[in-house]
Design a protein around this motif. Structure first.
Motif, PDB file in Angstrom:
ATOM      1  N   ASP A 222       9.737   5.530   8.883  1.00  0.00           N
ATOM      2  CA  ASP A 222      10.679   5.585  10.007  1.00  0.00           C
ATOM      3  C   ASP A 222      10.192   4.771  11.187  1.00  0.00           C
TER       4      ASP A 222
ATOM      5  N   TRP B  53      19.235   7.612   8.265  1.00  0.00           N
ATOM      6  CA  TRP B  53      19.861   7.162   9.499  1.00  0.00           C
ATOM      7  C   TRP B  53      20.269   5.691   9.448  1.00  0.00           C
TER       8      TRP B  53
ATOM      9  N   MET C  30      23.888   5.252   9.347  1.00  0.00           N
ATOM     10  CA  MET C  30      24.607   5.597  10.560  1.00  0.00           C
ATOM     11  C   MET C  30      24.471   4.545  11.645  1.00  0.00           C
TER      12      MET C  30
ATOM     13  N   TYR D 121      26.704   3.672  15.365  1.00  0.00           N
ATOM     14  CA  TYR D 121      26.125   3.726  16.704  1.00  0.00           C
ATOM     15  C   TYR D 121      26.341   2.407  17.437  1.00  0.00           C
TER      16      TYR D 121
ATOM     17  N   PRO E 252      17.612   6.115  15.728  1.00  0.00           N
ATOM     18  CA  PRO E 252      18.601   7.199  15.850  1.00  0.00           C
ATOM     19  C   PRO E 252      18.569   7.889  17.200  1.00  0.00           C
TER      20      PRO E 252
ATOM     21  N   LYS F 238      21.477   7.232  20.043  1.00  0.00           N
ATOM     22  CA  LYS F 238      22.247   8.431  20.371  1.00  0.00           C
ATOM     23  C   LYS F 238      22.372   8.593  21.879  1.00  0.00           C
TER      24      LYS F 238
END
Length: 851
Positions: A61, A196, A199, A203, A360, A364
């Protein structure tokens, strides 16, 4: 996406601590080879396989977060790809269809220009009283300009920085956001790529829509607020450059008010009756913290908490920071910290357990209310309001930092008051808390030497080309450069300047103050270092890898490396334009010609912000330095201050303070002696020569044995002396112990320096600032338990020197008290003799005066 199956680097090099090394080598590969063939063992020719699946989920990550960090800038920039500039007076949805061909530059009608010209003429006819020349209080909103006076955009206006920035990232945005994740979903599982990733396009598109500039979008709302004088009152305040080396009047007022608080705090700290502490006897104490990223932030907060709990912080008049310590001051003076370091530490436990570049969490916050407006307002104001500005890596870095540090737990209770440094004056002006000083530097590299070294250069030169760093400081009142001897109100940072006056925009308004998120990036932009700095960081790796030839090649190019900043520093409008005849003769030519000041992390010059504390007028008596630098012993930042003190003529600085010079150990000296003896015998030298060299080496060993290392708390005191021509500075006195503190009260004693290096302590196991991986400068993730260990270490170290610190403060107070009492005695004697003159006539006065 990048190929994870093949790479010339081992997997471990993708850790955050190696980012500068990777960047440096990549840059060298493109810029410095120039036909040179690297040795076969060079990393440029190595090919190794990286097994992506061997990484842990957290490593994957973070690595992807670093590699995809550019996706954030893509999302922010490509938001305006459709190029829909905003009209100042708003507009309907139908009108927005014609915006593609219009500029974001706002025009004003003839009445506005006429009113502005008349206001400027009236201002020039008014002569400020002598007492007001060093102050610029925020004026009333008296210009009478409306943010909506402009009727149309100028059709021939230059393309804005906003549009230019989006053009450069549009192609990247299209290729990334258009990536068909669904088609490969069955082929890529969560064991290879985190969930993520799927996604991310959502975003990015959401951020694009919000920043498009369409009516009632987030970008539209931010730009409307930028023209609202109720939200940003400074946009109608006039300001001018203050040319003076004196402290501004607001800071002088603060000092008087702060004195009332520190006098009571000192009595409590020293456990003496308040009646015994006169305000004029109270020493001016300054506390400063070093740079070092999150390590400096966490360690600095922990050390400051110790000072707060001991009652020492209440006695402090100034705090100063570099890099991570600037972040600490920002939090301490925000609605999050509320002037309580315990609250700051609890906040850090909730916020820095996630990497700042983890997409993420960052996206966000940038895509949902209220954090999106809170974080992105400065971004929109800068790119839409400054046509020739640029939005670079430092700005992105600042936004990411703000998303982690300035957003409280829960992510809803953000406060717009935390976005401006000048807002801190509301808590400072009463004198209830210390005044913070934030720092950055500008790197001046002369194109050619004029045959001599100007006085301003000798303090900061770092190479034989005599490049140097100019220090700039922010307080809640003023943005100032001591070398240039001028400054501007902090609330006016970010607007244009010429001839010492504000350059008003076409609509008669100025831009709002530059926001704190962008400032966080400037204060901590250590990655804007020169290639020479990067080379020095990776040089040990080159030597370990046996790349002596490459090391020699790079060492020979150091004169060129020191001139190149691979990452451009951030830009702030240059307030010195048009002041050629009013600035010192030592001002470099670039200051008079460059439209913007390129500012970066002050740690490039000195990782301790001691220079601003020595500024004339601040009259600091005691400096408490918490040094959490990466290599406190080898960098020896305290010693670097000697050059500044000599150049500035600072009296009272403890010359020679700092770590003792490094010398070889007995074992190393013995080995050198043996090697030299073997060489002498092989060359048939005389035995007497060998014996003489043996004596020299043995003497060196003896010196090494007598050298004393520094401890957890170290105290030096300077000496004030009458300065004579050609006389060397008097060396400072190190305080060896309680029995050696008498010279602290000596009448000729100067500045007392209390130095706390952040060292490992046997009382706290499991944490070593020099060895623990999580305390690396390039680590951006701290677990709560790691923060707790840093707090324990800071408390253990502070306790080692707590009593010595108190004794030092008491000694300086007693010295100032004795000096005051002596002055009062002399004044009484003078008054007595004056009365005798009045009674006995002139003869008695002649006898008293020696005539």
């Amino acid at each position: 996406m990048f190929n994870t199956s093949l790479s010339p680097w081992p997997a471990s090099i993708f850790s955050p601590s190696h980012i500068p090394s990777l960047f440096f080598i990549s840059f060298l590969r493109a810029r410095l080879r120039e036909g040179e063939e690297f040795p076969p063992s060079s990393p440029f020719t190595m090919q190794r396989t990286i097994r992506w699946q061997f990484y842990t989920k957290r490593q994957r990550d973070i690595a992807l977060g670093l590699l995809l960090g550019s996706s954030l800038s893509t999302g922010l920039g490509a938001a305006y790809y459709s190029r829909r500039p905003l009209l100042a007076h708003g507009g309907s949805l139908e009108q927005s269809k014609s915006w593609r061909s219009k500029s974001t530059v706002i025009s004003s009608d003839s009445s506005t220009s006429k009113n502005r010209s008349q206001a400027s003429a009236d201002k020039k006819d008014i002569q400020a009283p002598e007492s007001a020349k060093n102050t610029q209080d925020p004026p009333l909103q008296s210009h009478g300009h409306s943010p909506f006076e402009g009727k149309d955009d100028l059709p021939e206006a230059p393309t804005s920085a906003w549009q230019e920035a989006t053009k450069r990232v549009a192609a990247v945005s299209d290729s990334f956001t258009g990536f068909d994740f669904a088609s490969i979903r069955s082929k890529i599982t969560d064991t290879i790529l985190p969930s993520w990733i799927r996604m991310l396009p959502e975003y990015v598109h959401k951020v694009q829509d919000e920043l498009s500039g369409a009516p009632y979008s987030l970008g539209w709302e931010i730009w409307e607020d930028a023209h609202d004088a109720e939200i940003n009152p400074e946009i109608v305040w006039d300001a001018s450059v203050r040319i003076s080396r004196d402290l501004c009047s607001q800071e002088q007022d603060f000092r008087q008010k702060r004195l009332q608080f520190t006098a009571k705090a000192l009595a409590k700290y020293l456990n003496v009756p308040e009646s015994e502490v006169q305000p004029e006897d109270v020493p001016v104490i300054a506390m400063c913290g070093s740079g070092g990223g999150l390590r400096a932030l966490v360690a600095g907060a922990s050390s400051s908490l110790c000072a707060q709990e001991a009652g020492l912080l209440d006695c402090v008049t100034y705090t100063a920071g570099v890099s991570g310590s600037c972040w600490l001051q920002t939090l301490y003076n925000s609605s999050i910290g509320q002037h309580d370091h315990a609250r700051v530490i609890e906040h850090l436990k909730h916020r820095i357990g996630v990497h700042i570049a983890y997409p993420p969490n960052a996206l966000k916050l940038f895509s949902q209310a209220p954090t999106n407006k809170f974080l992105l307002s400065g971004f929109v104001e800068k790119l839409r309001g400054v046509p020739d500005a640029d939005f670079g890596v430092v700005d992105i870095y600042g936004l990411l930092l703000a998303a982690r540090l300035l957003v409280p737990k829960g992510e809803l209770n953000v406060s717009a008051n935390d976005l401006k440094v000048s807002n801190q004056r509301y808590s400072v002006q009463s004198g209830a808390v210390p005044m913070p000083i934030y720092t950055a530097v500008r790197h001046e590299i002369p194109e050619e030497m004029k045959g001599h070294i100007a006085p301003s250069q000798s303090a900061w030169y770092t190479t034989k080309h005599y490049d140097w760093f100019q220090w700039f400081e922010w307080t809640p009142y003023e943005f100032f450069c001591e070398e240039l001897g001028c400054g501007i109100p902090t609330w006016s940072v970010g607007r244009g300047w010429n001839g010492g006056e504000t350059v008003w925009r076409d609509n008669g308004l100025a831009l709002p103050e530059l926001r704190v998120p962008l400032m966080l990036g400037i204060w901590g932009s250590a990655f804007c270092a020169t290639l020479s700095h990067y080379y020095k960081e990776i040089r040990p790796l080159l030597k370990t890898a046996g790349l002596d030839k490459l090391d020699g090649l790079l060492a020979g190019k150091d004169d060129d490396l020191v001139k190149v900043h691979p990452v451009d520093p951030a830009l702030i409008p240059n307030f010195c334009l048009g002041l050629r005849d009013k600035l010192p003769d030592t001002t470099p030519e670039s200051i008079h010609s460059e439209q913007h000041l390129q500012l970066m992390d002050a740690g490039m010059s000195n990782n301790l912000p001691i220079y601003p504390l020595l500024r004339p007028g601040r009259d600091v008596d005691v400096i408490i330095a918490f040094d959490a630098s990466a290599d406190v012993k080898t960098d020896n930042w305290v010693k670097v201050v000697d050059g500044y003190a000599r150049q500035r003529g600072i009296q009272g600085w403890p010359m020679g303070a700092g770590w003792p010079p490094q010398t070889n150990s007995r074992e190393e000296n013995a080995q050198q002696l043996e090697d030299k003896q073997d060489a002498n015998h092989s060359n048939n030298h005389e035995a007497s020569q060998t014996a003489e060299q043996n004596d020299e080496m043995e003497e060196s060993v003896q010196v090494t044995e007598n050298d004393e290392d520094l401890g957890y708390c170290n105290v030096w005191v300077g000496q004030v002396h009458e300065k004579h021509e050609y006389m060397d500075e008097v060396a400072g006195r190190p305080v060896r112990g309680e029995d050696d503190e008498s010279h602290l009260t000596s009448p000729d004693a100067g500045i007392a320096l209390i130095y706390f290096p952040f060292l490992a302590n046997d009382k706290v196991s499991g944490v070593d600032p020099m060895k623990s991986d999580f305390m690396s400068t390039w680590n951006f993730v701290y677990k709560p338990e790691e923060i707790d260990s840093v707090v324990r270490l800071a408390k253990a170290n502070f306790e080692e020197g707590q009593e010595q610190t108190k004794r030092t403060v008491r000694a300086v107070w007693e010295r100032k008290k004795a000096r005051r009492l002596q002055g009062e005695t002399e004044e009484k004697e003078f008054q007595r003799m004056a009365r005798m003159v009045h009674t006995d006539g002139v003869g008695q006065w002649d006898h008293f005066s020696g005539h």
